[in-house]
Design an enzyme around this catalytic site. Sequence first.
Site, PDB file in Angstrom:
ATOM      1  N   LYS A   1       0.839  -1.207   0.000  1.00 13.18           N
ATOM      2  CA  LYS A   1       0.000   0.000   0.000  1.00 13.18           C
ATOM      3  C   LYS A   1       0.875   1.258   0.000  1.00 13.18           C
ATOM      4  O   LYS A   1       0.631   2.210  -0.744  1.00 13.18           O
ATOM      5  CB  LYS A   1      -0.937  -0.014   1.223  1.00 13.18           C
ATOM      6  CG  LYS A   1      -2.042  -1.049   1.114  1.00 13.18           C
ATOM      7  CD  LYS A   1      -2.781  -1.277   2.429  1.00 13.18           C
ATOM      8  CE  LYS A   1      -3.755  -2.435   2.296  1.00 13.18           C
ATOM      9  NZ  LYS A   1      -4.404  -2.813   3.566  1.00 13.18           N
TER      10      LYS A   1
ATOM     11  N   GLN B   1      -4.237  -1.664   9.824  1.00  9.69           N
ATOM     12  CA  GLN B   1      -4.189  -2.985   9.199  1.00  9.69           C
ATOM     13  C   GLN B   1      -4.744  -4.048  10.151  1.00  9.69           C
ATOM     14  O   GLN B   1      -4.363  -4.111  11.317  1.00  9.69           O
ATOM     15  CB  GLN B   1      -2.734  -3.314   8.806  1.00  9.69           C
ATOM     16  CG  GLN B   1      -2.572  -4.613   8.053  1.00  9.69           C
ATOM     17  CD  GLN B   1      -3.233  -4.594   6.664  1.00  9.69           C
ATOM     18  OE1 GLN B   1      -3.157  -3.600   5.950  1.00  9.69           O
ATOM     19  NE2 GLN B   1      -3.884  -5.689   6.301  1.00  9.69           N
TER      20      GLN B   1
ATOM     21  N   ASP C   1     -10.629   2.877   4.221  1.00  2.72           N
ATOM     22  CA  ASP C   1     -10.893   1.440   4.090  1.00  2.72           C
ATOM     23  C   ASP C   1     -12.401   1.190   4.005  1.00  2.72           C
ATOM     24  O   ASP C   1     -12.834   0.092   3.663  1.00  2.72           O
ATOM     25  CB  ASP C   1     -10.322   0.673   5.291  1.00  2.72           C
ATOM     26  CG  ASP C   1      -9.052  -0.088   4.949  1.00  2.72           C
ATOM     27  OD1 ASP C   1      -8.829  -0.360   3.747  1.00  2.72           O
ATOM     28  OD2 ASP C   1      -8.291  -0.418   5.873  1.00  2.72           O
TER      29      ASP C   1
END
Length: 293
Positions: free
Chosen positions: A52, A96, A119
């Site tokens: 990412k 994460q 997200d």
Amino acid sequence: MELLDGKFVSEKLKEEIAKEAAEILSNTGRKPHLVAILVGNDGGSETYVASKMKNCEKVGFKSSLFRYDESVSEAELLAKIEEINQDGDVDGLIVQLPLPKHIDPEKVTEKIDFRKDVDGFHPVNLGRMMRNLPCFIPATPYGILLMLQEYKIETSGKHCVVVGRSNIVGSPMSILMARNASPGNCTVTLTHSKTKNLEELVRSADIVVAAIGRKNFITAPMVKDGAVIIDVGINRETSAATKSGYKLYGDVDFENVAPKASWITPVPGGVGLMTIIGLLKNTLASAQKTIYK
Ligand code: NDP
């Protein structure tokens, strides 16, 4: 059979994202900025976050990574999220997953300012998605929609069977495919471990989305001729044959399913790459303030 090629589509979309990022830089003097928080040393998480960050650099975004030891307290993590929420230079914040057992992922998700939740896991974004309002769509389902759009896959009126009902993939995917939108307008069946006639349901699908987390779960006899197959699964197995020391497998028995499918995503090279695009597009939209002012 034709390949839904995540590498090709993601490279093309990254070029478009990079152009828009360059425009933001020339208009405002700043780059879109994504912050990631990584807790612990899980091999998969390390790889995903590194990828990412690397892709942010590639498209001209700023990226920052805050790392914490496995033992970090929930309070310390929540305080850091609050600090980033308040930071006017940050457009997107991701934590994460998975998190260590002593940290409640719901508390963490809800702590993130929904205007920076690139997200798309915050209840505000999920609720707005449900109502077809502008929002950050969860990155993986968003990436899949972009892939379907790119290849002009007809979804309207089709039967879509989603296997797996997680909050991050299966459940949002089922909502998105049923929305009155394009891609969308499917008749959706959402299946999970308690589903009784799973094989029969998958066999009746025009579009299958497999998000289970089990290698080769979807086999050729379960698939109708001409079905579109979206394989979300990333199953890591150690391998002496690769430089990285592991090999990735999807949830679909690609070798035997592909000849029956009209379109299919490979693993690797499919949905994983598109997830990054979903994340980048959400971060870009946050910087452009097109969703939330
Ligand atoms: P979860 O583990 O959260 O959910 C798995 C789902 O599969 C659950 O709903 C579970 O049912 C269902 N399931 C498990 N066993 C069966 C079974 N025998 N029959 C039917 N359903 C079953 O997974 P995620 O959604 O987080 O991830 C799924 C896969 O996708 C993983 O391999 C993950 O690594 C990968 N992934 C890939 C991404 C990408 O970018 N490509 C992004 C995110 C995930 P129940 O709810 O009843 O337990």
